[in-house]
Enzyme design. Sequence first.
Site, PDB file in Angstrom:
ATOM      1  N   LYS A 183       0.864  -1.197   0.000  1.00  0.00           N
ATOM      2  CA  LYS A 183       0.000   0.000   0.000  1.00  0.00           C
ATOM      3  C   LYS A 183       0.889   1.233   0.000  1.00  0.00           C
ATOM      4  O   LYS A 183       1.460   1.600   1.020  1.00  0.00           O
ATOM      5  CB  LYS A 183      -0.928   0.017   1.220  1.00  0.00           C
ATOM      6  N   GLU A 258      10.367   1.713   9.948  1.00  0.00           N
ATOM      7  CA  GLU A 258      11.447   2.667   9.643  1.00  0.00           C
ATOM      8  C   GLU A 258      10.801   4.039   9.671  1.00  0.00           C
ATOM      9  O   GLU A 258       9.971   4.355   8.813  1.00  0.00           O
ATOM     10  CB  GLU A 258      12.052   2.353   8.273  1.00  0.00           C
ATOM     11  N   CYS A 291      14.411  11.344   5.049  1.00  0.00           N
ATOM     12  CA  CYS A 291      14.403  10.960   6.465  1.00  0.00           C
ATOM     13  C   CYS A 291      15.818  10.871   7.042  1.00  0.00           C
ATOM     14  O   CYS A 291      16.034  11.130   8.216  1.00  0.00           O
ATOM     15  CB  CYS A 291      13.706   9.623   6.632  1.00  0.00           C
ATOM     16  N   GLU A 388      11.150  16.526  13.795  1.00  0.00           N
ATOM     17  CA  GLU A 388      11.431  16.385  12.363  1.00  0.00           C
ATOM     18  C   GLU A 388      10.549  17.361  11.579  1.00  0.00           C
ATOM     19  O   GLU A 388       9.331  17.391  11.765  1.00  0.00           O
ATOM     20  CB  GLU A 388      11.122  14.950  11.918  1.00  0.00           C
TER      21      GLU A 388
HETATM   22  P1  NAD Z   1       2.800   8.796   7.172  1.00  0.00           P
HETATM   23  O1  NAD Z   1       3.118   8.100   8.429  1.00  0.00           O
HETATM   24  O2  NAD Z   1       1.828   9.906   7.173  1.00  0.00           O
HETATM   25  O3  NAD Z   1       2.262   7.763   6.066  1.00  0.00           O
HETATM   26  C1  NAD Z   1       3.007   6.630   5.694  1.00  0.00           C
HETATM   27  C2  NAD Z   1       2.065   5.570   5.142  1.00  0.00           C
HETATM   28  O4  NAD Z   1       1.210   5.125   6.195  1.00  0.00           O
HETATM   29  C3  NAD Z   1       1.157   6.037   4.015  1.00  0.00           C
HETATM   30  O5  NAD Z   1       1.043   5.030   3.041  1.00  0.00           O
HETATM   31  C4  NAD Z   1      -0.184   6.228   4.717  1.00  0.00           C
HETATM   32  O6  NAD Z   1      -1.285   6.082   3.849  1.00  0.00           O
HETATM   33  C5  NAD Z   1      -0.131   5.099   5.731  1.00  0.00           C
HETATM   34  N1  NAD Z   1      -1.025   5.254   6.881  1.00  0.00           N
HETATM   35  C6  NAD Z   1      -1.438   6.394   7.483  1.00  0.00           C
HETATM   36  N2  NAD Z   1      -2.270   6.115   8.505  1.00  0.00           N
HETATM   37  C7  NAD Z   1      -2.393   4.769   8.558  1.00  0.00           C
HETATM   38  C8  NAD Z   1      -3.112   3.861   9.395  1.00  0.00           C
HETATM   39  N3  NAD Z   1      -3.899   4.302  10.392  1.00  0.00           N
HETATM   40  N4  NAD Z   1      -2.997   2.546   9.174  1.00  0.00           N
HETATM   41  C9  NAD Z   1      -2.231   2.077   8.172  1.00  0.00           C
HETATM   42  N5  NAD Z   1      -1.519   2.880   7.338  1.00  0.00           N
HETATM   43  C10 NAD Z   1      -1.601   4.213   7.533  1.00  0.00           C
HETATM   44  O7  NAD Z   1       4.205   9.275   6.571  1.00  0.00           O
HETATM   45  P2  NAD Z   1       4.465  10.175   5.293  1.00  0.00           P
HETATM   46  O8  NAD Z   1       4.064  11.570   5.606  1.00  0.00           O
HETATM   47  O9  NAD Z   1       3.908   9.497   4.094  1.00  0.00           O
HETATM   48  O10 NAD Z   1       6.057  10.068   5.171  1.00  0.00           O
HETATM   49  C11 NAD Z   1       6.943  10.924   5.813  1.00  0.00           C
HETATM   50  C12 NAD Z   1       7.537  10.241   7.025  1.00  0.00           C
HETATM   51  O11 NAD Z   1       8.175   9.018   6.650  1.00  0.00           O
HETATM   52  C13 NAD Z   1       8.624  11.076   7.679  1.00  0.00           C
HETATM   53  O12 NAD Z   1       8.516  10.989   9.069  1.00  0.00           O
HETATM   54  C14 NAD Z   1       9.903  10.399   7.203  1.00  0.00           C
HETATM   55  O13 NAD Z   1      11.027  10.627   8.013  1.00  0.00           O
HETATM   56  C15 NAD Z   1       9.484   8.968   7.217  1.00  0.00           C
HETATM   57  N6  NAD Z   1      10.378   8.146   6.396  1.00  0.00           N
HETATM   58  C16 NAD Z   1      11.227   7.262   7.020  1.00  0.00           C
HETATM   59  C17 NAD Z   1      12.118   6.501   6.263  1.00  0.00           C
HETATM   60  C18 NAD Z   1      13.068   5.524   6.908  1.00  0.00           C
HETATM   61  O14 NAD Z   1      13.671   4.732   6.191  1.00  0.00           O
HETATM   62  N7  NAD Z   1      13.216   5.532   8.208  1.00  0.00           N
HETATM   63  C19 NAD Z   1      12.132   6.633   4.871  1.00  0.00           C
HETATM   64  C20 NAD Z   1      11.262   7.552   4.283  1.00  0.00           C
HETATM   65  C21 NAD Z   1      10.382   8.302   5.051  1.00  0.00           C
END
Ligand code: NAD
Length: 489
Positions: A183, A258, A291, A388
């Site tokens: 997803k 992650e 990130c 962040e």
């Molecule tokens: P987010 O947490 O808002 O969303 C990530 C994913 O989770 C999306 O696909 C979203 O649809 C899904 N999601 C949201 N609510 C959910 C729920 N209740 N149940 C299941 N799935 C759900 O994150 P974002 O804004 O898309 O991404 C940015 C974040 O990701 C930043 O914090 C960034 O640092 C982090 N990130 C971390 C890494 C790593 O390798 N550690 C890599 C890239 C991004």
Amino acid sequence: MTSTARVDVDGVSVSPDHYINGERVSSTATFEDRSPLDWRWRLADVARGGTREADLAVTAASEAFTHWSSLDVEDRANYLTRLAQLIERDVEKIAHVECLDMAMLEESLRLRVIGRGARNFRAYADLARNYEPRRWTSNGTENTVLRMPAGPTVVITPWNAPFMLSTWKCAPALAAGNTVILKPAEWSPLSCSMLMDLVEEAQFPPGVFNLVQGLGEEVGAALVNDPRVRRISFTGSPETGRIIGEAAAKNLTPFTAELGGKGPFIVFADADLEAAADKAAVMFDDGGQVCLAGTRLLVEQSVRERFLELFRAASERHVLGDSRDPDTTVSPLIHPDHLARVNGFVERAIDHGDRIVFGGHVERKDGLWFQPTLIEPTSNSSEVVQREIFGPVLTLQTFSDEDEAVLLANSTSYGLSAIVYSSDRPRVLRLGARLRAGTIWVNCFLVRDLTAPFGGTGISGIGREGGEYALDFYSDLKTLQIKEGTTNG
Ligand code: NAD
């Protein structure tokens, strides 16, 4: 409902639908997907899955698991290698669509990021092929550790670099013998849909590799709450990580996360200051939506002036522009809501008395660019130091000795990455031991060996992926013990 719908995304044909059990499936509801390069540009209306689509996908993955998990490792690896070849063939197309969809720089997508998706599949095909079970003798028995495929696996990914980050998780899950439901994030759903065209072309058996599109709190929540799911692998924010962790706990489903980062970028007086300043300015690339970025500049007091002068000059060389243009180095932010979030951090910093050294504003009223910004905080507890931002906003602090550098570096709740610039080897080895971070880069950034463990400490994540660590996570390990001298052959 099966579907043959396609949309034309600047000359590339993309399906706006799910891919479940080897077929494109539509939903009655859709969501709008717009381009951050020009918010008026509506790229596609994408299928908005819910509990029905989540159920269809988990059912397909559960049914396909028996066959896929019992295939010979070599056969599974061959599917992965075929997929890698198809990705390599289509790098330009995928890079173009992902650039339009999330505004990462097209040149770096084409030269580096999408190709890494292919390397992910190749690396795990090789690791699976070459796996040697651990064997040893103790207490008069011969012990062998075996890996059992775990079951249907849900992979949920964020909007930044969606193709690369999704393949990073799907490849080991598939190599381990699991079936997958991917997803991707609703702000950049298209490149993962293109991946499914290649899955079809590589003739994966139906149900092995599925995609559902939709909102996190709808289809994402339905997926992670399904007890038939035996692994959840998540990349995203710590806030969502907590919600998914609760769902995983309810069903006792192992999960890795992650999550976000707030990495220190530590510059010692003995470092090559020019190289350090140039690399620090790289943190503004892609609008700072990385990130792993080192967003807290921690500079030894004695070289603050010189470093700042070099860093300012390197930052001034940045070009804010259209991510398709090879001269552009700073892309727009992904979404108007995200631009408002980044701007909110800076406005609150100003109210709080933090000093803007440069930047600090939305670049153009008609676009989503935010200026590369450097802030000198009033204290280490300032919000811009502790949370962040995920935009082109860095902070600058100084330290007087190594102990203070470590203290400041380890002073947030995050622990994803750290960057150190120093020429003193004993010092960097000491720092390697003392810094709280999953990855520490010394005099470099973003260099990755796919066999090394990857993940975060603190609120930056749970578990490790990469190499054998990921294959262990996507498997259930078991121990076979044979009493010595009781078998022959
Ligand atoms: P987010 O947490 O808002 O969303 C990530 C994913 O989770 C999306 O696909 C979203 O649809 C899904 N999601 C949201 N609510 C959910 C729920 N209740 N149940 C299941 N799935 C759900 O994150 P974002 O804004 O898309 O991404 C940015 C974040 O990701 C930043 O914090 C960034 O640092 C982090 N990130 C971390 C890494 C790593 O390798 N550690 C890599 C890239 C991004």
